[in-house]
Design a protein around this motif. Sequence first.
Motif, PDB file in Angstrom:
ATOM      1  N   LEU A 179       5.239  13.663   4.346  1.00  0.00           N
ATOM      2  CA  LEU A 179       3.835  13.907   4.666  1.00  0.00           C
ATOM      3  C   LEU A 179       3.059  14.286   3.413  1.00  0.00           C
ATOM      4  N   ALA A 180       3.678  15.084   2.556  1.00  0.00           N
ATOM      5  CA  ALA A 180       3.014  15.492   1.318  1.00  0.00           C
ATOM      6  C   ALA A 180       2.818  14.309   0.374  1.00  0.00           C
ATOM      7  N   THR A 181       3.707  13.313   0.458  1.00  0.00           N
ATOM      8  CA  THR A 181       3.621  12.157  -0.431  1.00  0.00           C
ATOM      9  C   THR A 181       2.504  11.213  -0.025  1.00  0.00           C
ATOM     10  N   ALA A 182       2.395  10.922   1.270  1.00  0.00           N
ATOM     11  CA  ALA A 182       1.495   9.859   1.726  1.00  0.00           C
ATOM     12  C   ALA A 182       0.326  10.343   2.557  1.00  0.00           C
ATOM     13  N   GLY A 183       0.312  11.617   2.960  1.00  0.00           N
ATOM     14  CA  GLY A 183      -0.767  12.114   3.791  1.00  0.00           C
ATOM     15  C   GLY A 183      -0.344  12.257   5.243  1.00  0.00           C
ATOM     16  N   THR A 184      -1.084  13.081   5.990  1.00  0.00           N
ATOM     17  CA  THR A 184      -0.730  13.424   7.360  1.00  0.00           C
ATOM     18  C   THR A 184      -1.784  12.960   8.334  1.00  0.00           C
ATOM     19  N   TRP A 185      -1.327  12.412   9.453  1.00  0.00           N
ATOM     20  CA  TRP A 185      -2.189  12.128  10.598  1.00  0.00           C
ATOM     21  C   TRP A 185      -1.778  13.034  11.742  1.00  0.00           C
ATOM     22  N   TRP A 186      -2.777  13.556  12.455  1.00  0.00           N
ATOM     23  CA  TRP A 186      -2.525  14.385  13.641  1.00  0.00           C
ATOM     24  C   TRP A 186      -3.196  13.766  14.858  1.00  0.00           C
ATOM     25  N   SER A 187      -2.648  14.031  16.032  1.00  0.00           N
ATOM     26  CA  SER A 187      -3.315  13.692  17.289  1.00  0.00           C
ATOM     27  C   SER A 187      -3.510  14.984  18.075  1.00  0.00           C
ATOM     28  N   GLN A 225      -8.473  12.747  20.168  1.00  0.00           N
ATOM     29  CA  GLN A 225      -8.732  11.920  19.001  1.00  0.00           C
ATOM     30  C   GLN A 225      -7.661  12.152  17.929  1.00  0.00           C
ATOM     31  N   ASP A 226      -7.629  11.262  16.966  1.00  0.00           N
ATOM     32  CA  ASP A 226      -6.710  11.372  15.831  1.00  0.00           C
ATOM     33  C   ASP A 226      -7.474  11.861  14.610  1.00  0.00           C
ATOM     34  N   THR A 227      -6.890  12.818  13.909  1.00  0.00           N
ATOM     35  CA  THR A 227      -7.488  13.376  12.699  1.00  0.00           C
ATOM     36  C   THR A 227      -6.487  13.238  11.554  1.00  0.00           C
ATOM     37  N   ALA A 228      -6.879  13.698  10.376  1.00  0.00           N
ATOM     38  CA  ALA A 228      -5.992  13.571   9.217  1.00  0.00           C
ATOM     39  C   ALA A 228      -6.311  14.626   8.183  1.00  0.00           C
ATOM     40  N   ALA A 244       0.873   8.995   7.259  1.00  0.00           N
ATOM     41  CA  ALA A 244      -0.150   7.969   7.394  1.00  0.00           C
ATOM     42  C   ALA A 244       0.478   6.595   7.659  1.00  0.00           C
ATOM     43  N   PHE A 245      -0.018   5.929   8.683  1.00  0.00           N
ATOM     44  CA  PHE A 245       0.425   4.608   9.123  1.00  0.00           C
ATOM     45  C   PHE A 245       1.807   4.605   9.760  1.00  0.00           C
ATOM     46  N   GLY A 246       2.409   5.779   9.924  1.00  0.00           N
ATOM     47  CA  GLY A 246       3.658   5.870  10.659  1.00  0.00           C
ATOM     48  C   GLY A 246       4.861   5.260   9.979  1.00  0.00           C
ATOM     49  N   ILE A 247       4.722   4.888   8.700  1.00  0.00           N
ATOM     50  CA  ILE A 247       5.875   4.318   8.012  1.00  0.00           C
ATOM     51  C   ILE A 247       6.844   5.436   7.654  1.00  0.00           C
ATOM     52  N   THR A 248       8.045   5.091   7.293  1.00  0.00           N
ATOM     53  CA  THR A 248       9.203   5.922   6.978  1.00  0.00           C
ATOM     54  C   THR A 248       9.892   6.362   8.282  1.00  0.00           C
ATOM     55  N   ASP A 249      11.095   6.908   8.159  1.00  0.00           N
ATOM     56  CA  ASP A 249      11.932   7.232   9.307  1.00  0.00           C
ATOM     57  C   ASP A 249      11.241   8.197  10.261  1.00  0.00           C
ATOM     58  N   TYR A 250      11.282   7.840  11.542  1.00  0.00           N
ATOM     59  CA  TYR A 250      10.687   8.647  12.608  1.00  0.00           C
ATOM     60  C   TYR A 250       9.215   8.960  12.343  1.00  0.00           C
ATOM     61  N   ILE A 258       0.809  -1.224   0.000  1.00  0.00           N
ATOM     62  CA  ILE A 258       0.000   0.000   0.000  1.00  0.00           C
ATOM     63  C   ILE A 258       0.840   1.271   0.000  1.00  0.00           C
ATOM     64  N   ALA A 259       2.139   1.184   0.274  1.00  0.00           N
ATOM     65  CA  ALA A 259       2.984   2.375   0.337  1.00  0.00           C
ATOM     66  C   ALA A 259       3.080   3.040  -1.035  1.00  0.00           C
ATOM     67  N   PRO A 260       3.360   4.350  -1.072  1.00  0.00           N
ATOM     68  CA  PRO A 260       3.581   5.000  -2.365  1.00  0.00           C
ATOM     69  C   PRO A 260       4.614   4.244  -3.187  1.00  0.00           C
ATOM     70  N   ALA A 261       4.366   4.116  -4.474  1.00  0.00           N
ATOM     71  CA  ALA A 261       5.245   3.327  -5.343  1.00  0.00           C
ATOM     72  C   ALA A 261       6.691   3.810  -5.276  1.00  0.00           C
ATOM     73  N   SER A 262       6.887   5.124  -5.095  1.00  0.00           N
ATOM     74  CA  SER A 262       8.241   5.672  -5.067  1.00  0.00           C
ATOM     75  C   SER A 262       9.013   5.254  -3.815  1.00  0.00           C
ATOM     76  N   TRP A 263       8.326   4.728  -2.802  1.00  0.00           N
ATOM     77  CA  TRP A 263       8.988   4.305  -1.570  1.00  0.00           C
ATOM     78  C   TRP A 263       9.418   2.845  -1.596  1.00  0.00           C
ATOM     79  N   VAL A 264       8.815   2.046  -2.448  1.00  0.00           N
ATOM     80  CA  VAL A 264       9.079   0.614  -2.449  1.00  0.00           C
ATOM     81  C   VAL A 264      10.544   0.352  -2.792  1.00  0.00           C
TER      82      VAL A 264
END
Length: 390
Positions: free
Chosen positions: A303-311, A222-225, A288-294, A63-69
């Motif tokens: 964040l711009a590539t995959a989307g942002t989650w906030w708490s 709550q968590d938003t996005a 989104a989903f907390g993948i990638t470094d830190y 499901i990750a962005p193709a450029s990250w695989v």
Amino acid sequence: MQFWLAVAASAAAVAPTVPPQWTADLSLRIVLSGKDVDSTGIFAFDAPNKRMYYSSITNMSVIAPASWVGTGKELSIREQWSLDDSVFMGLNQREYLVSNLPFNETDQFSWVPYAQFEGNATINGVTVLEYSFTYPPSGAYYKYYTLPDGTPVREVMNNTLPQPQYIQYDFANVRALNTSVFNGFDKTAAYNPPVCPVGSVVPVTLDMYIFHPRANVDVTGQDTADLAGDTGFVCMDALSNNTQADHYDVVSWYKVQVLPVWGQYEACNGYPPFCAGGTRFYVGREVAFGITDYGGQCSDTDLATAGTWWSLPAGGACAENATPGDGSCSWKVVERVKTIDAVQCLFGQQKMLESCLKEQRMPFPDTQKIFQTAFTESDAAKGGCPSIQP
């Protein structure tokens, strides 16, 4: 075979015990609200020193962005340390507090001496002994499988509170304890997670989206996005066939003023919320989903590539006359712009889930357009959904 069964019967007559110190290769399966997550790693158990550790690596390349695989950004690398009465987690190089508990959480096998023998079972072609234990107040049940000589093979933990969760630990190559797995943990860092950026900032107003039960519109704790982040969340549910299990029947668009000093993202679930994380004041942020470094906490590019989650931590919520940046708070709802029906309109009429299944991969650009149009339009013929009162 007769000798093997005789050994098994003799072992079963004695209450099961777990070796006090050992390390094993781990295959982990977690099923949370219908979602299956499989991973592999290392497990270490040290009962005399009241500590436990496991690591797991989950490849999110499907499901990750193709450029990250193939870059490593598609991996979710998780560690968990249970030390005395606290549980800490590491996720893609972040360490954070999960919970302080009023009981010992370092021995997840503490129930085993009270288990009942259920008979022989077969796991991967090997005959093992099966034990079970049920905790009536919660309906939770546990199972433990061992070789006749006491070597751990599998543990199953099926909990019902605070939400249904099935965890299966499969142990292989059980060997002497490797204490080095405990050496990399920084307890001070876990209690004091970093924030970014450092320096003077001014409040900004952000568009945030959240799926929620119709009766719950308070976003505190709550968590938003953003648009991409919430689209990814919904599509992941669709791809795991879990949308109906969440019981979140509406989705709302908020404008939220925040102080853009980003803390560690807190994973919050339920109403009232239970949050795992160490940031109690600043708005948490991750990809989104907390993948990638830190987890992408400080990376605008990821964040711009995959989307942002906030708490949105309760400790950072502004009082009525306060403003983010005045020193008393970090976020404040400006307005709830629109709430729409997720099941009948967004998923049904506008076919958002069908688009998720077609695209399969973050950032789901076509599905984002469906999601956005549902809010900007009210006419179903134009892709819109009417505003409803929660």
